[in-house]
Design a protein around this motif. Structure first.
Motif, PDB file in Angstrom:
ATOM      1  N   ASP A  78       0.858  -1.282  -0.076  1.00 23.85           N
ATOM      2  CA  ASP A  78      -0.125  -0.036   0.040  1.00 23.85           C
ATOM      3  C   ASP A  78       0.974   1.231  -0.139  1.00 23.85           C
ATOM      4  OD1 ASP A  78      -2.315  -1.439   0.048  1.00 23.85           O
ATOM      5  OD2 ASP A  78      -2.688  -1.071   2.089  1.00 23.85           O
ATOM      6  N   ASN A  79       1.978   1.173   0.903  1.00 26.14           N
ATOM      7  CA  ASN A  79       2.898   2.377   0.956  1.00 26.14           C
ATOM      8  C   ASN A  79       3.420   2.358  -0.456  1.00 26.14           C
ATOM      9  OD1 ASN A  79       2.108   2.968   3.482  1.00 26.14           O
ATOM     10  ND2 ASN A  79       3.766   1.393   4.515  1.00 26.14           N
ATOM     11  N   PHE A  80       4.123   1.481  -0.989  1.00 30.42           N
ATOM     12  CA  PHE A  80       4.606   1.482  -2.161  1.00 30.42           C
ATOM     13  C   PHE A  80       3.770   2.031  -3.111  1.00 30.42           C
ATOM     14  CE2 PHE A  80       5.154  -0.855  -6.393  1.00 30.42           C
ATOM     15  CZ  PHE A  80       6.390  -0.232  -6.524  1.00 30.42           C
ATOM     16  N   SER A  81       2.530   1.604  -3.479  1.00 26.81           N
ATOM     17  CA  SER A  81       1.636   2.050  -4.456  1.00 26.81           C
ATOM     18  C   SER A  81       1.409   3.487  -4.110  1.00 26.81           C
ATOM     19  CB  SER A  81       0.322   1.227  -4.340  1.00 26.81           C
ATOM     20  OG  SER A  81       0.537  -0.001  -4.497  1.00 26.81           O
ATOM     21  N   LYS A  82       1.029   3.879  -3.146  1.00 28.91           N
ATOM     22  CA  LYS A  82       0.928   5.530  -2.932  1.00 28.91           C
ATOM     23  C   LYS A  82       2.254   6.229  -3.463  1.00 28.91           C
ATOM     24  CE  LYS A  82      -2.223   4.773   0.917  1.00 28.91           C
ATOM     25  NZ  LYS A  82      -2.187   4.860   2.448  1.00 28.91           N
ATOM     26  N   LYS A  83       3.465   6.014  -3.068  1.00 27.26           N
ATOM     27  CA  LYS A  83       4.595   6.558  -3.321  1.00 27.26           C
ATOM     28  C   LYS A  83       4.996   6.593  -5.044  1.00 27.26           C
ATOM     29  CE  LYS A  83       6.815   5.698   0.944  1.00 27.26           C
ATOM     30  NZ  LYS A  83       8.072   5.089   1.902  1.00 27.26           N
ATOM     31  N   LEU A  84       4.800   5.059  -5.428  1.00 26.40           N
ATOM     32  CA  LEU A  84       4.982   5.032  -7.007  1.00 26.40           C
ATOM     33  C   LEU A  84       3.725   5.883  -7.772  1.00 26.40           C
ATOM     34  CD1 LEU A  84       6.242   3.525  -9.033  1.00 26.40           C
ATOM     35  CD2 LEU A  84       4.571   1.691  -8.903  1.00 26.40           C
ATOM     36  N   ALA A  85       2.321   5.993  -7.088  1.00 25.82           N
ATOM     37  CA  ALA A  85       1.619   6.777  -7.787  1.00 25.82           C
ATOM     38  C   ALA A  85       1.915   8.230  -8.054  1.00 25.82           C
ATOM     39  CB  ALA A  85       0.263   6.564  -7.238  1.00 25.82           C
ATOM     40  N   VAL A  86       2.342   8.820  -6.695  1.00 23.59           N
ATOM     41  CA  VAL A  86       2.944  10.170  -6.756  1.00 23.59           C
ATOM     42  C   VAL A  86       4.231  10.312  -7.672  1.00 23.59           C
ATOM     43  CG1 VAL A  86       3.918  12.016  -5.490  1.00 23.59           C
ATOM     44  CG2 VAL A  86       1.835  10.296  -4.341  1.00 23.59           C
ATOM     45  N   ILE A  87       5.013   9.421  -7.703  1.00 15.69           N
ATOM     46  CA  ILE A  87       6.199   9.500  -8.775  1.00 15.69           C
ATOM     47  C   ILE A  87       5.689   9.461 -10.157  1.00 15.69           C
ATOM     48  CG2 ILE A  87       8.449   8.433  -9.258  1.00 15.69           C
ATOM     49  CD1 ILE A  87       8.607   7.451  -6.223  1.00 15.69           C
ATOM     50  N   ILE A  88       4.933   8.476 -10.510  1.00 13.67           N
ATOM     51  CA  ILE A  88       4.381   8.189 -11.752  1.00 13.67           C
ATOM     52  C   ILE A  88       3.687   9.637 -12.273  1.00 13.67           C
ATOM     53  CG2 ILE A  88       2.604   7.232 -13.191  1.00 13.67           C
ATOM     54  CD1 ILE A  88       3.059   4.615 -11.570  1.00 13.67           C
ATOM     55  N   MET A  89       2.684  10.234 -11.594  1.00  9.64           N
ATOM     56  CA  MET A  89       2.221  11.573 -11.714  1.00  9.64           C
ATOM     57  C   MET A  89       3.397  12.579 -12.053  1.00  9.64           C
ATOM     58  SD  MET A  89      -1.308  11.692  -9.739  1.00  9.64           S
ATOM     59  CE  MET A  89      -0.741  11.638  -8.273  1.00  9.64           C
ATOM     60  N   VAL A  90       4.076  12.774 -11.295  1.00 11.23           N
ATOM     61  CA  VAL A  90       5.154  13.861 -11.322  1.00 11.23           C
ATOM     62  C   VAL A  90       5.876  13.640 -12.645  1.00 11.23           C
ATOM     63  CG1 VAL A  90       7.110  14.815 -10.325  1.00 11.23           C
ATOM     64  CG2 VAL A  90       5.255  14.430  -8.892  1.00 11.23           C
ATOM     65  N   ILE A  91       6.590  12.402 -12.891  1.00  6.59           N
ATOM     66  CA  ILE A  91       7.228  12.072 -13.971  1.00  6.59           C
ATOM     67  C   ILE A  91       6.418  12.437 -15.517  1.00  6.59           C
ATOM     68  CG2 ILE A  91       8.931  10.408 -15.249  1.00  6.59           C
ATOM     69  CD1 ILE A  91       9.342   9.280 -12.431  1.00  6.59           C
ATOM     70  N   CYS A  92       5.200  11.639 -15.353  1.00 12.97           N
ATOM     71  CA  CYS A  92       4.516  11.827 -16.337  1.00 12.97           C
ATOM     72  C   CYS A  92       4.087  13.219 -16.955  1.00 12.97           C
ATOM     73  CB  CYS A  92       2.997  11.073 -16.286  1.00 12.97           C
ATOM     74  SG  CYS A  92       3.175   9.447 -16.395  1.00 12.97           S
ATOM     75  N   ALA A  93       3.901  14.149 -15.877  1.00 13.75           N
ATOM     76  CA  ALA A  93       3.677  15.666 -15.930  1.00 13.75           C
ATOM     77  C   ALA A  93       5.028  16.344 -16.647  1.00 13.75           C
ATOM     78  CB  ALA A  93       3.382  16.150 -15.056  1.00 13.75           C
ATOM     79  N   GLY A  94       6.182  15.453 -16.031  1.00 11.24           N
ATOM     80  CA  GLY A  94       7.383  16.217 -16.616  1.00 11.24           C
ATOM     81  C   GLY A  94       7.703  15.856 -18.037  1.00 11.24           C
ATOM     82  N   VAL A  95       7.464  14.533 -18.300  1.00 15.45           N
ATOM     83  CA  VAL A  95       7.695  13.825 -19.657  1.00 15.45           C
ATOM     84  C   VAL A  95       6.705  14.707 -20.538  1.00 15.45           C
ATOM     85  CG1 VAL A  95       7.288  11.957 -21.185  1.00 15.45           C
ATOM     86  CG2 VAL A  95       8.515  11.885 -18.956  1.00 15.45           C
ATOM     87  N   PHE A  96       5.429  14.843 -20.288  1.00 17.17           N
ATOM     88  CA  PHE A  96       4.629  15.717 -21.166  1.00 17.17           C
ATOM     89  C   PHE A  96       5.150  17.078 -21.465  1.00 17.17           C
ATOM     90  CE2 PHE A  96       0.750  18.380 -21.539  1.00 17.17           C
ATOM     91  CZ  PHE A  96       0.078  17.964 -22.669  1.00 17.17           C
TER      92      PHE A  96
END
Length: 883
Positions: free
Chosen positions: A244-262
């Protein structure tokens, strides 16, 4: 309800009936019973509010990772990527359905509590005896009980004829409790002290009685257990918390990186923005999101746990909750019920004392007149019988007495027929005696058994091989000393005496004096032989075993010593003493307490909670209704499959099909193996995903075409990666798991070393994949580059499955020791070949067929990371071996 406000055990029978407006002679009228049924509702336990299927289904979409995938699917739809959209939504729908099904397979403890009620009850209505469904029993009803009946409601005894009730499912005590009409309880919290009351869920083992019902449904003692279970929340397993903790952290990281890539892709389009350019940037972000999210992770973990449960089931440990499998590996404290779990739940004769000698029961010598008479008194002053086919019938204590005769070939039924019973004085807790009158060669003889203090006071003589001698103070003191020694060994002691009467007449209480004391017989509920070894194995594995029982503290401590649970310096605590301790005091003494005796369901929950406050993963074993709340509160609740009640089984996470404490230790070893396999599977899945992330990030930063379509990454994550991950899940357990300490539940599964391995492995696979990408880009453009990158990443991750089977190299593990891994690799290669070569599939997956030399390069590049990893492991193993 009146029953909630009134201390019914303090009233005399007529007062109890009057309070409920009941005529003890006629019972309730049918009209009154119907009105009360409408007022109080059916005699059933309340259930919590249930969620609808739609509510549960919609809850599956609350996870942040799922929301990210939904966004990715919507973007794919907007950009015309129909295939990717269909695949993503199909994955989400399948996961939601599986989650909904799992929810409705959850515990049904309250339903089992309801089922404990008898299907019918014999009540007095309008002066007539009638049988009604137990659900229609109401306060004020007069219920008649006889041997074999299940008590359907709490009630106050009106008339009693030697009633004995087994309350073990509520109190944990194996012995039947005698009931009376005139006993006034001294402690309201102890069921055993309210001997003028009977309680719902108890079983009548002897005699008969009538009672006035004082409480039904949730107002019963059984209802209190149900309320406790409603209030008790199950804890998440360490793996659940970690993921659960990993999923939350991964979700935040994904959103930040996806926004950066976009944003980065938009930056490359400056100074002009086009619709195609914006959609292209969005697709980069979608590809990154799909690459980063381990879609199959939860499914793979579930499958690995399910395979672990199958293996455990073969060893008699049935796991009800898949998520609890891996928790077994972290168990550091086992709070075990004594009766039927650590012991055999069968009273067994031990030492006897007769004619001044203390000897083992199997050494009984019928040539000795005193020992022969002691056995005669034991058989005649009891009603139990033993039979290999039908089983033992009667009070467990009396069964133990009959077993003495069985050992030397005496049939108790035939023996009693030779000496018919002419009268009896039933056992009474005030007298603490039971007497039976027999014709012994024409002489009316009264045989009596009971508590030693009472019988010694009433004995004027002591039987010896030379005949009766005067009972002097010194002889009384010697017998008392022997009794104390036996009691300190955890043995229950019964004393026996006889008296010859002047004539055959019904015996009276006055006849129970002037006895000739014969001797003592001790008995015990013996420990399971395999439990002693299991406790030692648990200690070797770093697991502390705590005994929790409803028996007396001295008895419990003695049994615990035999089992190896109670050691020098340890303490035993009673429920009353525990109630007197604050949580702070309990926490301070907790490490020293090995035995808890005479405890209540609330006490058990408190003990489990105290260990959990110390950060321990706690397993609780039990078989009774009184154990159910603590079983639910524990991290791993373990119920007995043979002797356990349905309530305890439903409340537990694991059921022991053989009721064997040793099976728990085997399950712990399997649990540790399952956790290791899950950890290796996660390593495999996330390192492969890391390779995809690095590839997408690199091409984005370098302003290159996309290396993969979203459908490529979904194909890898859901199909070709799933097979090796499942194969890793069935990897045989390594040696030495029992010698390891329990893992720290606070340590995340994705610790520093695992994250470093994921990054390194991912970088190696990414490097090989980008090598294939550039070869394709130079040889045939973006379409071929994407195909070669996709094929290389797929094949490299299939090879990587061998790397993640364990810490050791594949040469140490053995290539063929896990045949499932070979099958998974072959199946993955076949799926990849189908995508590349089957017409229709290659169009669906947007691939361009490479040439034969290009396919050769793909194979070499995909194999390279595994070569590097295996060489490194081989060298490391060799260095460790020589250190």
């Amino acid at each position: 309800m009146d029953g909630e406000k009134t201390h019914w055990h303090t009233l005399n029978p007529r007062e109890a009936a009057q309070r409920l407006d009941t005529d003890p002679r006629r019972g309730l009228s049918a009209k009154t019973a119907a009105a009360r049924l409408e007022q109080y509702g059916p005699n059933a336990l309340a259930e919590g509010k249930k969620k609808t299927v739609l509510q549960v289904f919609l809850e599956q979409f609350k996870d942040l990772m799922v929301i990210i995938l939904i966004i990715a699917a919507l973007i794919s739809m907007a950009t015309g990527e129909v295939e990717s959209t269909i695949v993503i939504f199909s994955v989400l729908l399948l996961n939601a359905i599986l989650g909904t099904v799992q929810h409705f397979k959850a515990e049904k403890s309250l339903a089992s509590l309801k089922a404990m009620s008898a299907p019918s009850a014999k009540v007095l209505r309008d002066g007539s005896r009638t049988v009604v469904p137990s659900t229609e029993v109401v306060p004020g009803d007069i219920v008649e009980l006889e041997a074999g009946d299940m008590v359907v409601a709490d009630g106050r005894i009106l008339e009693n004829f030697s009633l004995k009730v087994n309350e073990s499912s509520l109190t944990g005590e194996s012995e039947a409790v005698e009931k009376f009409t005139d006993a006034i309880a001294q402690a309201e919290t102890a069921l055993g002290d309210r001997k003028n009351m009977v309680f719902s869920g108890s079983l009548v083992t002897y005699g008969r009685a009538s009672l006035v019902v004082t409480g039904t449904g949730m107002e019963t003692e059984l209802g209190k257990v149900a309320a406790l279970m409603n209030q008790t929340q199950q804890r998440k397993t360490p793996l659940q918390q970690s993921l659960d903790n990993f999923s939350k952290k991964l979700a935040v990281i994904i959103m930040v990186i996806c926004a950066g890539v976009f944003a980065l892709n938009l930056y490359h389009q400056l100074p002009l923005f086009t619709k195609d350019g914006i959609l292209s940037a969005l697709m980069f972000a979608v590809a990154l999101a799909v690459a980063a999210i381990p879609e199959a992770l939860s499914s793979i973990v579930t499958i690995v746990q399910a395979m672990g449960t199958q293996k455990m089931a073969k060893q008699n440990a049935i796991m009800k909750d898949l998520k609890a499998v891996e928790t077994l590996g972290a168990v550091s404290v086992i709070c075990s019920d004594k009766t039927g779990t650590l012991t055999q739940n069968k009273m067994t004769p031990q030492k006897i004392y007769a004619d001044g000698s203390l000897l083992e029961g199997h050494d009984l010598d019928l040539v000795n007149d005193v020992q022969r008479l002691l056995l005669k008194a034991a058989l005649l002053a009891s009603d139990a019988t033993t039979d290999r086919e039908t089983g033992d019938i009667g009070d467990p204590t009396e069964v133990a007495l009959v077993m003495l005769g069985d050992r030397i070939g005496i049939d108790e039924i035939a023996y009693r027929a030779q000496h018919p019973r002419r009268g009896e004085l039933a056992f009474d807790s005030d007298r603490k005696l039971m007497s039976t009158l027999h014709d012994i060669d024409g002489v009316p003889t009264l045989y009596t058994k009971g508590a030693i203090d009472t019988l010694l006071e009433r004995s004027s003589f002591l039987l010896t091989r030379n005949g009766p001698v005067e009972m002097t103070p010194e002889r009384r003191e010697e017998i008392s000393r022997v009794n104390m020694d036996l009691s300190m060994q955890g043995l229950r002691v019964l004393s026996f005496a006889y008296r010859e009467l002047p004539d055959f007449r019904p015996p009276t209480l006055e006849d129970e004096n002037g006895f000739t004391f014969i001797g003592l017989i001790s008995m015990i509920d013996p420990p399971r032989p395999e439990a002693v070894r299991a406790v030692a194995d648990a200690k070797r594995a770093g697991i502390r075993t705590i005994m929790i029982t409803g028996d007396h503290k001295v008895t419990a401590a003695a049994i615990a010593k035999q089992l190896g649970i109670f050691r020098d310096g340890d303490q035993a605590l009673s429920g009353v003493e525990l109630d007197a301790l604050s949580d702070a005091d309990l926490d301070q003494r907790l490490e020293k307490i090995s035995v808890y005796a005479r405890v209540s369901p609330e006490n058990k929950i408190r003990i489990v909670g105290a260990w959990q406050r110390k950060g321990k993963i706690v397993s609780m074993t039990g078989d009774g209704v009184n154990d159910a709340p603590a079983l639910k509160a524990a991290d791993i609740g373990v119920a007995m499959g043979i002797t356990g009640t349905e309530v305890s089984k439903d409340a537990a996470s694991m059921i022991l099909a053989d009721d064997n404490f040793a099976t728990i230790v085997k399950a712990v070893v399997n649990g540790r193996g399952v956790y290791t396999n899950i950890k290796n599977a996660i390593n495999f899945l996330l390192s492969g995903n890391m390779a995809g992330i690095l590839c997408v990030l690199f091409t984005s930063l370098a302003n290159l075409p996309m290396p993969f379509a979203a459908v490529h990454l979904l194909f890898i994550n859901l199909l070709t990666d799933s097979l090796p991950a499942i194969a890793i899940g069935v990897e045989p357990a390594g040696d030495g798991l029992l010698d390891q300490r329990p893992r720290d539940p606070g340590e995340p599964i994705l610790n520093r070393s695992l994250l470093l391995g994921i990054l390194v492995y991912g970088a190696l696979i990414a490097a090989a994949t980008m090598g294939a990408f550039f070869i394709g880009l130079n040889a045939g453009g973006a379409g071929l580059a994407m195909t070669m990158a996709f094929a290389t990443l797929t094949l490299a991750r299939l090879f990587h499955g061998f790397n993640c089977r364990g810490e050791k190299s594949i040469f140490a593990l053995g290539l063929t020791s896990n045949k499932a891994s070979l099958g998974a690799f072959a199946a993955g290669v076949a799926l990849l070949a189908a995508v590349l070569f089957v017409p229709g599939l290659n169009r669906l997956f947007q691939v361009t067929l490479p040439s034969a030399p290009q396919l050769g390069l793909v194979a070499l590049l995909a194999f390279a990371p595994t070569v590097v990893i295996q060489l490194w492991k081989t060298v490391r193993d060799a260095v460790k071996k020589h250190i």
